[in-house]
Design a protein around this motif. Structure first.
Motif, PDB file in Angstrom:
ATOM      1  N   HIS A 124      10.531  45.080  58.678  1.00  0.00           N
ATOM      2  CA  HIS A 124      10.122  43.754  59.134  1.00  0.00           C
ATOM      3  C   HIS A 124       8.649  43.489  58.805  1.00  0.00           C
ATOM      4  CE1 HIS A 124       8.931  40.733  62.315  1.00  0.00           C
ATOM      5  NE2 HIS A 124       9.800  40.093  61.566  1.00  0.00           N
ATOM      6  N   SER A 133       9.419  36.972  56.160  1.00  0.00           N
ATOM      7  CA  SER A 133       9.850  36.770  57.540  1.00  0.00           C
ATOM      8  C   SER A 133       8.910  35.785  58.211  1.00  0.00           C
ATOM      9  CB  SER A 133       9.839  38.093  58.295  1.00  0.00           C
ATOM     10  OG  SER A 133      10.114  37.849  59.666  1.00  0.00           O
ATOM     11  N   THR A 134       9.478  34.908  59.045  1.00  0.00           N
ATOM     12  CA  THR A 134       8.653  33.967  59.804  1.00  0.00           C
ATOM     13  C   THR A 134       8.730  34.312  61.292  1.00  0.00           C
ATOM     14  OG1 THR A 134      10.575  32.506  59.957  1.00  0.00           O
ATOM     15  CG2 THR A 134       9.016  32.061  58.187  1.00  0.00           C
ATOM     16  N   GLN A 135       9.251  35.534  61.585  1.00  0.00           N
ATOM     17  CA  GLN A 135       9.508  35.908  62.970  1.00  0.00           C
ATOM     18  C   GLN A 135       8.418  36.803  63.527  1.00  0.00           C
ATOM     19  OE1 GLN A 135      13.361  37.787  63.038  1.00  0.00           O
ATOM     20  NE2 GLN A 135      13.946  36.563  64.796  1.00  0.00           N
ATOM     21  N   SER A 136       8.038  36.550  64.772  1.00  0.00           N
ATOM     22  CA  SER A 136       7.120  37.476  65.439  1.00  0.00           C
ATOM     23  C   SER A 136       7.888  38.762  65.711  1.00  0.00           C
ATOM     24  CB  SER A 136       6.646  36.876  66.760  1.00  0.00           C
ATOM     25  OG  SER A 136       7.720  36.848  67.674  1.00  0.00           O
ATOM     26  N   ASP A 139      10.333  38.285  68.688  1.00  0.00           N
ATOM     27  CA  ASP A 139      11.594  37.609  68.342  1.00  0.00           C
ATOM     28  C   ASP A 139      12.492  38.517  67.510  1.00  0.00           C
ATOM     29  OD1 ASP A 139      10.889  35.394  69.711  1.00  0.00           O
ATOM     30  OD2 ASP A 139      10.214  34.248  67.953  1.00  0.00           O
ATOM     31  N   PHE A 140      11.843  39.294  66.628  1.00  0.00           N
ATOM     32  CA  PHE A 140      12.619  40.220  65.794  1.00  0.00           C
ATOM     33  C   PHE A 140      13.327  41.249  66.677  1.00  0.00           C
ATOM     34  CE2 PHE A 140      12.737  44.354  63.558  1.00  0.00           C
ATOM     35  CZ  PHE A 140      13.663  44.031  62.591  1.00  0.00           C
ATOM     36  N   ASP A 143      16.359  39.850  68.358  1.00  0.00           N
ATOM     37  CA  ASP A 143      17.514  39.860  67.440  1.00  0.00           C
ATOM     38  C   ASP A 143      18.147  41.246  67.367  1.00  0.00           C
ATOM     39  OD1 ASP A 143      17.458  37.248  66.739  1.00  0.00           O
ATOM     40  OD2 ASP A 143      16.723  37.544  64.690  1.00  0.00           O
ATOM     41  N   ARG A 236      13.555  29.627  61.087  1.00  0.00           N
ATOM     42  CA  ARG A 236      12.897  30.277  62.220  1.00  0.00           C
ATOM     43  C   ARG A 236      12.834  31.792  62.056  1.00  0.00           C
ATOM     44  NH1 ARG A 236      17.453  29.081  66.828  1.00  0.00           N
ATOM     45  NH2 ARG A 236      17.475  31.175  67.642  1.00  0.00           N
ATOM     46  N   ARG A 237      13.528  32.291  61.014  1.00  0.00           N
ATOM     47  CA  ARG A 237      13.603  33.726  60.804  1.00  0.00           C
ATOM     48  C   ARG A 237      13.072  34.152  59.434  1.00  0.00           C
ATOM     49  NH1 ARG A 237      18.598  33.781  62.857  1.00  0.00           N
ATOM     50  NH2 ARG A 237      18.022  34.287  64.980  1.00  0.00           N
ATOM     51  N   THR A 238      13.334  33.304  58.426  1.00  0.00           N
ATOM     52  CA  THR A 238      13.090  33.757  57.052  1.00  0.00           C
ATOM     53  C   THR A 238      12.656  32.589  56.160  1.00  0.00           C
ATOM     54  OG1 THR A 238      14.157  34.807  55.136  1.00  0.00           O
ATOM     55  CG2 THR A 238      15.550  33.412  56.489  1.00  0.00           C
TER      56      THR A 238
END
Ligand SMILES: [Zn+2]
Length: 408
Positions: A124, A133-136, A139-140, A143, A236-238
């Protein structure tokens, strides 16, 4: 396992294997390219030297973290499954047989998740470094937790079926469990879009506009019953671009990433959706599901044979919850061995969808530029190691896909 018990497991293996082969011969497009597949163009005809170097650098580390994770999870599963460690753990668990099965699955799944978590975080971070990735991290991890919980529920159900059937039908359990689990595969594939996908993404219908009307025109011309294309909030994720078809019958849906709608010119977005509509037209999700169901019957038969052979030495049977670590280890090894079969079939199906998309859109330039953008946006290695592509590649490489424009 007595010779009679072995006969049932062997019969289930043979029936599952034969049905799988027959279905694969009939349903998989083994010769999807009219006139044969051309040679892939050289990577430097599509990408600059800097782009190739960057993709190779990204892929090298992405592969290292993925394979590291796979190797560690296999080693841990085998250690618990093939030594006495796993059994000693399950023997101490309290409660009736079914509670011990669920506890054993959850414990081993969580241990497996914890030991591979460093690899997941490294991957990640690597994707964050490259802006994929656009996720902190928080948040990762959420998931990861959701995926883990779903995995524990699904694996527990499968193990409850195996152990429960073996307790009820000492001899015939491979046949009964094989049938039940094959049915689970079909039901799972049917409900996946409405049960699992909404846990990770929100979906909105593609707004009215020329992209939507062109898509529906293609669907209509190709005889694909699609009245809605859904846009997933993948951004919001990728930052990668993707689209897919899932479900069948009443749950079938064509989904595109919002990134793809927002960032790709319309002719390229249309090329992607034409590929997905080809999957829908050929009912590729159904093909995958029935092959998965037959493969499951085959796998349960093999599991019966393996547990019979190993269990006789160690005095364990499928009817005892202490078998759980052994089953999970065998399934992990079996999954890895089945990957090239699964991916070889997948690459054939993907090639047919590309050929269809090219025919339907009649726009090879948009197809080539779209393939280039997909590769650039995910830093995918244009020339991955051959055995890695053979074993793990679900799609042909970008260069192989671009070569299809020569044949058309
Ligand atoms: Zn596809």
């Amino acid at each position: 396992m007595s010779p009679e018990d072995r006969r049932t497991a062997l019969a289930v293996t043979v029936v599952g294997g034969v049905v799988f082969v027959v279905l694969a011969v009939l349903l998989v497009p083994w010769d999807p390219v009219p006139g044969g597949v051309g040679n892939p163009p050289p990577a430097d005809s599509l990408f600059s030297a800097a782009q190739i170097a960057e993709a190779e650098e990204f892929s090298r580390w992405a592969r290292a973290w993925s394979w590291g994770s796979l190797a560690v999870s296999l080693a841990v599963a085998c250690w618990f499954g093939f030594s006495r460690t796993g059994r000693r753990l399950v023997v101490r668990m309290p409660g009736p047989w079914w509670a011990r099965v669920v506890l054993a699955v959850a414990t081993l799944a969580l241990i497996g998740r914890l030991v591979t978590l460093p690899f997941a975080l490294l991957l990640h971070d690597h994707q964050l470094d490259y802006g994929l990735s656009t996720q902190s991290r928080g948040d990762f991890l959420l998931d990861v937790a959701k995926t883990e919980a779903i995995g524990i529920v699904v694996t527990s159900l499968a193990l409850l079926v195996l152990v429960g059937c073996a307790r009820r039908w000492r001899r015939a359990w491979p046949a009964v469990a094989g049938g039940v689990l094959a049915t689970f595969v079909l039901i799972g594939s049917f409900v996946y879009p409405v049960l699992i996908e909404p846990l990770f993404n929100d979906f909105e219908p593609l707004p009215d506009g020329s992209l939507r009307s062109q898509i529906l025109a293609i669907a209509d011309a190709e005889g694909v019953g699609v009245d809605e294309v859904l846009v997933a909030d993948a951004s919001r994720r990728t930052t990668t671009l993707n689209a897919y078809v899932s479900g069948f019958g009443g749950t079938r849906r064509v989904v595109v990433y919002d990134n793809l709608v927002d960032d790709l010119p319309e002719d390229q977005a249309l090329s992607v959706v034409a590929h997905e509509l080809a999957h829908a037209r050929h009912r590729d999700v159904v093909t995958g599901s029935v092959l998965g169901a037959a493969g499951t019957v085959f796998g349960v038969g093999l599991l019966g044979l393996a547990v019979g052979a190993i269990g006789r030495r160690e005095h364990i049977t499928m009817a005892d919850p202490v078998v759980v670590p052994l089953v999970l280890a065998l399934v992990a090894v079996g999954g890895l061995l089945a990957a090239p079969v699964q991916n070889t079939i997948s690459r054939q199906i993907e090639t047919r969808a590309d050929v269809d998309a090219l025919r339907v859109t009649g726009d090879p330039e948009a197809f080539i530029e779209m393939q280039r953008q997909l590769a650039l946006r995910s830093f995918s290695d244009p020339t991955p190691p051959g055995w890695s592509q053979f074993w793990f590649g679900s799609h042909p490489t970008t260069l192989e896909r671009v070569a299809l424009t020569d044949a058309n």
